[in-house]
Design a protein around this motif. Structure first.
Motif, mmCIF file in Angstrom:
data_model
loop_
_atom_site.group_PDB
_atom_site.id
_atom_site.type_symbol
_atom_site.label_atom_id
_atom_site.label_comp_id
_atom_site.label_asym_id
_atom_site.label_seq_id
_atom_site.Cartn_x
_atom_site.Cartn_y
_atom_site.Cartn_z
ATOM 1 N N PRO A 216 0.809 -1.229 0.000
ATOM 2 C CA PRO A 216 0.000 0.000 0.000
ATOM 3 C C PRO A 216 0.839 1.274 0.000
ATOM 4 O O PRO A 216 0.477 2.260 -0.658
ATOM 5 N N ALA B 261 2.166 1.902 -3.471
ATOM 6 C CA ALA B 261 1.078 2.277 -4.375
ATOM 7 C C ALA B 261 0.634 3.718 -4.142
ATOM 8 O O ALA B 261 0.245 4.419 -5.083
ATOM 9 N N LEU C 9 -3.910 6.360 0.059
ATOM 10 C CA LEU C 9 -4.398 5.345 -0.879
ATOM 11 C C LEU C 9 -5.687 5.808 -1.559
ATOM 12 O O LEU C 9 -5.873 5.627 -2.769
ATOM 13 N N GLU D 83 -5.887 3.895 -5.320
ATOM 14 C CA GLU D 83 -5.392 2.512 -5.242
ATOM 15 C C GLU D 83 -6.209 1.753 -4.196
ATOM 16 O O GLU D 83 -5.719 1.380 -3.121
ATOM 17 N N HIS D 84 -7.453 1.513 -4.492
ATOM 18 C CA HIS D 84 -8.331 0.878 -3.515
ATOM 19 C C HIS D 84 -8.058 -0.621 -3.389
ATOM 20 O O HIS D 84 -8.490 -1.245 -2.419
ATOM 21 N N TRP E 159 -5.389 -2.032 -2.656
ATOM 22 C CA TRP E 159 -4.453 -2.315 -1.562
ATOM 23 C C TRP E 159 -5.082 -2.073 -0.194
ATOM 24 O O TRP E 159 -4.448 -2.347 0.828
#
Length: 698
Positions: free
Chosen positions: A404, A407, A436, A441-442, A444
């Motif tokens: 995460p 990302a 996030l 970047e959902h 992660w």
């Protein structure tokens, strides 16, 4: 010039700083070579067993188990000759007359009766022939019992048949003379060959240049498009063509004996003793990539010579091979360790020293969160933690944070940031969750949520990992392990280039942090070496102190290095620095094992088990009182006992074949002299040597 991609860093990742090239070819070192180049190149090389130093080695003749010692052989020959002379003189003087009877029986009496005017010609001739016949029989009998033919073969015929030193070292024929570069002439490049031959004659070409230029020529043969670049560079720069990116053509100093033609470095000489294998006795013992590819384990207490006599020669040899474009080496030791001068390395990383020009990439240059998590987990857990410190759980916990974070921010977290996340800091986790969401970047978020749920629970491994990473979150390491690009980080994914890297660890005051970094470097090296696409270079990691470094994953990784054209050298003060469950596995994974003098019996037992047993002849002597003989003999024995106090006995000897350890634990602890070691070597091809007692000062 860059012929095959290994003589420069043009394709190196941006995180790896390149070594600047000199504007002009550098001059040769001022110190003259200890041996003329041409003599070095023409010296014959023979290696009839793994680990034998091939340079100038003369193989021993075939072993003769029943060979009579020289003294006994000569004594028997002299004694038989004296006995023969005594018998002949007694016969000639008439003391022994029966020897002449056969002649009298087979010859007519008329030959022995003199007549007037007769000179007994027949008797004179036949008697002399009989004398010769009897003398020949006497010589044959004495020669048979005195073994005269063996004396003649050993001391006359063999020395005459052996070539003289000047004949053995004679140069080859001109058309095959390696100094004349025949392969270049055969390829239609006489001008290039003549230029290099002139450089050799004038002393401007050394062994490193020879190996480097030959390797570059092999790359030209593999790709003909490089021919023009090669010939142009040699004609312009001579021996300095295709030079290493650092511009160096030799090391500042050489502390060991090297033969770059075979890539060997001599570490000692096998003791000429009955206990050593026959063909190793008196021979030089050397290490090369074919042996180091199975990894080497050296165990011995401080002062036994691990660093000076084993580790440093290996590092020096690999640095020379790197200059020749055939190897890459990473040497790791405490600050001030005797691994060679700083000028012998391209990259020197002094962790904890603000003056260090290079930094260490904590994540090994990888962009894969799972790979980075696995390497960090192997580094943070040293194998002594117990069953609750499972490396798989640690890798999972780290992956739930590293993925995460990368990302969301495009990079891995710095040491303080990773410590806060592992410690379950609510603000740090909330900030990462928000980042996030902002990055979209959902995917992660699920892993991060799982880490938040586990954080703070009893038995959560995150707290242990936070304590371990806190060892690097110290003021002494401020400015190191930077992930923002402000420093010059070095990562081990650059092993496809002939690099010479030295990493100094702050062992004083930060022993536990140094051990964790050593484990991290070992994990990163195994991952980088096995992931290389170009394995033409031999890659080697040298750990001057591998205490608390070996884990189960590291042992499995050492076994994978053999097929990746790579190896590792691990030096330990004792096997107590390795978890007990991994000691046997480590000895099995290391193909080359060196037990130095001063080892304790507990460590010696492990080595004895690894080396196994062999069949030997054992003699048992039984003594019993002697009661034989008559009254006179018993009286003499009684008088002897009265004056000497010892009873007369008879001895009976029983010889049998029994199975014994090659080197027992007691022998390794008590029978290895100072400055010596017992070494067994295995090559990547599967050839192995039995344990050999080596004089490291020889």
């Amino acid at each position: 010039m860059d012929i095959d991609g290994t003589h420069g860093y043009r394709e190196t990742a941006p995180a790896v700083p390149s070594v600047p090239r000199p504007a002009a070819p550098p001059p040769m070192p001022q110190a003259p070579p200890t041996r003329p180049f041409e003599a070095w190149l023409r010296t014959p090389r023979h290696a009839d067993a793994p680990g034998i130093y091939a340079f100038g080695h003369v193989p021993r003749p075939p072993e003769e188990p029943d060979r009579v010692p020289n003294r006994k052989l000569i004594g028997g020959a002299v004694l038989s000759a004296l006995c023969g002379m005594l018998v002949w003189s007694l016969c000639a003087d008439g003391y022994i007359s029966f020897w002449f009877w056969p002649y009298l029986w087979i010859t007519p009496e008329a030959w022995r009766v003199a007549r007037p005017g007769d000179q007994l010609v027949a008797f004179s001739v036949t008697s002399r022939l009989y004398y010769v016949f009897c003398a020949a029989i006497l010589i044959a009998v004495c020669g048979r019992f005195g073994n005269w033919m063996e004396v003649l073969r050993r001391f006359v015929l063999t020395p005459l048949a052996r070539p003289r030193p000047e004949e053995a070292a004679a140069p080859p024929a001109p058309e095959a003379d390696p100094v004349g570069w025949p392969e270049l002439r055969d390829a239609g490049q006489p001008a290039v060959a003549e230029r290099l031959a002139a450089e050799a004659r004038e002393g401007r070409l050394n062994d490193v240049d020879y190996i480097r230029l030959h390797r570059a020529w092999r790359s030209v043969q593999a790709d003909s498009s490089r021919l023009h670049a090669y010939t142009d560079a040699v004609l312009r720069h001579g021996a300095a063509a295709c030079v290493h990116p650092s511009g160096a053509r030799d090391l500042p100093t050489r502390a060991a004996r090297h033969d770059l033609y075979t890539a060997q470095v001599r570490i000692g000489a096998a003791v000429d003793a009955q206990r050593n294998p026959y063909r190793y006795r008196g021979a030089g013992i050397a290490l090369d990539p074919a042996l180091l590819g199975t990894s080497l384990l050296a165990v011995g207490p401080p002062g036994s010579g691990k660093t000076r006599r084993v580790v440093r020669p290996v590092v020096e040899s690999l640095c020379l091979q790197a200059l020749a474009g055939t190897a890459a080496v990473v040497a790791v030791g405490a600050a001030g360790a005797d691994l060679g001068p700083v000028d012998a390395f391209d990259v020197v990383i002094a962790i904890g020293d603000p003056a260090s020009a290079y930094d260490l990439d904590l994540y090994g240059g990888t962009a894969d969160p799972d790979e980075a998590a696995g390497m960090l987990a192997a580094a943070m857990l040293d194998g002594f933690e117990g069953p609750e410190a499972d490396p798989r759980r640690a890798a999972t916990a780290l992956g739930q944070l590293l993925g995460p974070y990368r990302a969301a921010h495009g990079r891995f977290p710095a040491v303080p940031e990773l410590r806060e996340l592992l410690d379950g800091n609510a603000a740090a986790l909330a900030a990462l969750r928000e980042a996030l969401d902002d990055a979209g970047e959902h995917a992660w978020a699920r892993g991060l949520a799982a880490r938040e749920r586990q954080s703070g629970r009893p038995g959560d491994i995150g707290a242990l990992l936070a304590d371990r990473i806190a060892l690097l979150d110290r003021p002494a390491f401020a400015g190191f392990f930077d992930v923002t690009g402000r420093t010059r980080p070095f990562s081990l994914n650059s092993l496809e280039h002939p690099l010479r890297v030295r990493i100094d660890l702050p062992e004083r005051g930060h022993a536990e942090a140094s051990r964790m970094l050593t484990r991290l470097l070992l994990a990163q090296f195994i991952a980088a070496a096995t992931a290389r696409t170009d394995r033409s270079l031999f890659a080697c990691l040298v750990l001057d102190d591998a205490a608390h470094t070996v884990t189960a994953e590291a042992v499995r990784g050492l076994q994978r290095l053999r097929s990746a054209h790579a190896g590792a050298v691990l030096a330990l003060r004792g096997l107590d620095d390795v978890p007990e469950a991994l000691r046997a596995a480590l000895l099995g994974a290391a193909g080359c094992k060196v037990a130095l003098s001063g080892m304790n019996t507990w460590d010696g037992k492990r080595f004895a088990e690894a080396w196994g047993t062999t069949w030997v002849e054992e003699s048992d002597v039984t003594r019993t009182p002697d009661y034989s003989g008559g009254i006179l003999k018993r009286t003499v024995r009684g008088i002897r006992r009265l004056f000497t106090g010892e009873a007369a006995t008879t001895e009976s000897v029983t010889v049998r074949r029994v199975e014994r350890e090659r080197w027992s634990a007691s022998d390794l602890a008590n029978q290895v002299p100072p400055g010596h070691a017992v070494a067994s070597l295995t090559s990547v091809a599967g050839e192995s040597s039995p344990p050999v007692l080596v004089n490291l000062w020889g």
